[in-house]
Design an enzyme around this catalytic site. Structure first.
Site, PDB file in Angstrom:
ATOM      1  N   GLU A  62       5.275  10.945   1.209  1.00  0.00           N
ATOM      2  CA  GLU A  62       5.667  11.840   2.300  1.00  0.00           C
ATOM      3  C   GLU A  62       6.934  11.337   2.981  1.00  0.00           C
ATOM      4  O   GLU A  62       7.844  12.118   3.292  1.00  0.00           O
ATOM      5  CB  GLU A  62       4.519  11.937   3.316  1.00  0.00           C
ATOM      6  CG  GLU A  62       4.771  12.932   4.428  1.00  0.00           C
ATOM      7  CD  GLU A  62       3.586  13.062   5.376  1.00  0.00           C
ATOM      8  OE1 GLU A  62       3.805  13.483   6.527  1.00  0.00           O
ATOM      9  OE2 GLU A  62       2.448  12.732   4.970  1.00  0.00           O
TER      10      GLU A  62
ATOM     11  N   GLU B  54      -4.013   9.414  11.831  1.00  0.00           N
ATOM     12  CA  GLU B  54      -4.347  10.841  11.718  1.00  0.00           C
ATOM     13  C   GLU B  54      -4.796  11.177  10.296  1.00  0.00           C
ATOM     14  O   GLU B  54      -5.795  11.882  10.091  1.00  0.00           O
ATOM     15  CB  GLU B  54      -3.133  11.687  12.107  1.00  0.00           C
ATOM     16  CG  GLU B  54      -3.313  13.175  11.909  1.00  0.00           C
ATOM     17  CD  GLU B  54      -2.122  13.828  11.213  1.00  0.00           C
ATOM     18  OE1 GLU B  54      -2.341  14.544  10.212  1.00  0.00           O
ATOM     19  OE2 GLU B  54      -0.979  13.619  11.660  1.00  0.00           O
ATOM     20  N   HIS B  55      -4.069  10.675   9.299  1.00  0.00           N
ATOM     21  CA  HIS B  55      -4.440  10.906   7.899  1.00  0.00           C
ATOM     22  C   HIS B  55      -5.839  10.386   7.608  1.00  0.00           C
ATOM     23  O   HIS B  55      -6.622  11.041   6.911  1.00  0.00           O
ATOM     24  CB  HIS B  55      -3.438  10.203   6.974  1.00  0.00           C
ATOM     25  CG  HIS B  55      -2.260  11.044   6.616  1.00  0.00           C
ATOM     26  ND1 HIS B  55      -1.896  11.322   5.318  1.00  0.00           N
ATOM     27  CD2 HIS B  55      -1.345  11.676   7.392  1.00  0.00           C
ATOM     28  CE1 HIS B  55      -0.811  12.085   5.314  1.00  0.00           C
ATOM     29  NE2 HIS B  55      -0.447  12.301   6.566  1.00  0.00           N
TER      30      HIS B  55
ATOM     31  N   HIS C 269       0.522   8.269  12.917  1.00  0.00           N
ATOM     32  CA  HIS C 269       0.497   9.253  11.830  1.00  0.00           C
ATOM     33  C   HIS C 269      -0.465   8.800  10.736  1.00  0.00           C
ATOM     34  O   HIS C 269      -1.214   9.618  10.174  1.00  0.00           O
ATOM     35  CB  HIS C 269       1.911   9.414  11.280  1.00  0.00           C
ATOM     36  CG  HIS C 269       2.014  10.281  10.066  1.00  0.00           C
ATOM     37  ND1 HIS C 269       2.218   9.759   8.798  1.00  0.00           N
ATOM     38  CD2 HIS C 269       1.936  11.622   9.912  1.00  0.00           C
ATOM     39  CE1 HIS C 269       2.264  10.751   7.931  1.00  0.00           C
ATOM     40  NE2 HIS C 269       2.098  11.883   8.573  1.00  0.00           N
TER      41      HIS C 269
END
Length: 430
Positions: free
Chosen positions: A143, A70-71, A67
């Site tokens: 997040e 991906e950012h 994740h």
């Protein structure tokens, strides 16, 4: 490009494998003004334990690194952000990381080819520094904290933790604040070189496009000099057959209790078409038990145990599978008892053939309706392709499923000893 035509759904797919291993698929949709592309990577949050390409030692990376990566893919060496160019071109772009896949996508009506070239180029251009990695840690930490306060996410994820004790499906996709703070640029590069190698990626495009222009755009943007390796050596702890724990209960600021009932499946080795058939027959069985039109729903509603409908279904991945039924209830534990009792009774009385036919027809209608969505086609095609399954075979296999197939499946699934419940109940105020 090679070409295949599926007579059942009357759709054509063009496909090719480029010299660096990138697989390309294109489905023409004549008359559609919108066009869609998704570049998928066979790399998700479950992939934590592997041997990096070019090395011999097995490593364990930080939880949440897929994740995190991906950012960071949107940050470019020139200091720009990949989203900015999409905006200038009038394209709507996004990305997501799941337990098993990372996907980068966009849709556009105009400037599609230029947007597609940009998609391929930025995903094949990693740029990680101490400065930009440390900056991202604060963003992702916020997040993570947001999800920690989300009752819907927690009741779902606790269901996974109740089912799985060893498999990485019991680890949050985003990781923890502690795990992401330990991520370094060199960790991201190891993951990128291993999993973002072109032979581990697939591109799906759908819309009203010229095939030759499409392939010319893809080949021009593709970094053909990138090293690639098809045989990635990754590892997963052996998951016991038994569930991890039968029940997890947490308190959140909700007005009514939420529940997730999970049924852990024992994953078996099957060839791709057999695996697809098993998934479909289990989905039909789920609908026969839990659908709004079924007897169980009526019993739960009449007893005042169910508020609204039960949602969920069956999910099958490469090395694990489960079914989940979720909803809102005034008394989730009592609801679970009624569900267990109903399923036991159904085993004794037997499934109803007419009920099977009704739910099979509903599934056929739902699939055909969903196939009008180009995003649905593209995302599902890639997800199934990474499992070695041709999504275009779905309707054909669905039509082949017989009542006896579902009866056989019922003999081995939806068992009480393989079930768990996750509950989020209202927090009691002092």
């Amino acid at each position: 490009m090679n070409k295949i035509y599926n007579e059942v759904i009357r759709e054509t797919i063009y496909y090719d494998s480029l010299e660096n291993g990138l697989e390309v698929y294109y489905m023409p949709k004549k008359g559609y003004t919108n066009k869609y592309a998704v570049l998928g990577v066979d790399f998700g949050s479950n992939d934590l334990d592997f041997i990096p390409i070019g090395e011999s030692e097995r490593i364990r990376v930080q939880e949440g690194i897929a994740h995190f990566l991906e950012h960071k893919m949107f940050e470019q060496p020139d200091g720009g952000n990949a989203f900015d160019k999409f905006s200038k071109l009038g394209a709507s772009a996004n990305a997501f990381t799941s337990f098993t896949m990372t996907a980068y996508l966009f849709s556009a009506t105009d400037n599609f080819m230029e947007s597609l070239g940009h998609l391929i180029d930025y995903v094949q251009t990693p740029y990680y520094t101490d400065e930009n990695v440390n900056k991202e840690k604060g963003i992702i930490a916020q997040e993570i904290k947001m999800y920690e306060d989300d009752p819907e996410w927690n009741v779902y994820f606790n269901c996974l933790k109740a089912m799985y004790s060893k498999h990485h499906a019991n680890i949050d996709i985003a990781g923890s604040v502690e795990s992401i703070n330990a991520i370094r640029p060199e960790d991201l590069y190891k993951c990128y070189r291993t999993f973002y190698n072109p032979a581990n990626m697939k591109l799906f495009v759908v819309g009203d496009l010229d095939v030759e222009e499409l392939m010319s755009t893809i080949k021009k943007a593709n970094h053909k000099d990138l090293a690639f390796e098809k045989n990635i050596r990754s590892f997963m702890p052996k998951e016991p057959i038994e569930v991890n724990q039968k029940k997890i209960v947490e308190e959140f600021m909700v007005s009514m209790p939420l529940f997730y009932i999970g049924y852990k499946d024992v994953k078996k080795d099957m060839e791709s078409r057999e695996a697809l058939k098993n998934e479909i027959r289990t989905d039909i069985l789920f609908d026969m038990i839990f659908s709004e039109s079924g007897d169980l729903h009526q019993v739960l509603y009449n007893d005042g145990l169910l508020v609204g409908n039960i949602s969920g279904g069956y999910l099958s991945q490469k090395d694990y599978a489960y079914a989940i039924a979720s909803g809102v209830s005034r008394d989730p534990e009592k609801l679970k008892q009624v569900v267990d009792s109903y399923i036991d009774g159904l085993r004794k009385s037997g499934l109803d053939r007419q009920d099977f036919e009704i739910n099979k027809k509903k599934k056929i209608g739902g699939f055909l309706k969903s196939f009008d969505s180009i995003a649905y086609i593209a995302n599902n095609f890639l997800s199934y392709r990474f499992r070695g399954i041709n999504f275009l075979d779905y309707l054909e296999v669905l039509k082949e499923v017989r009542f006896e197939d579902v009866v056989d499946r019922f003999d081995e699934f939806f068992c009480q000893d393989q079930s768990v419940i996750s509950i989020v109940k209202p927090k009691l105020e002092n």
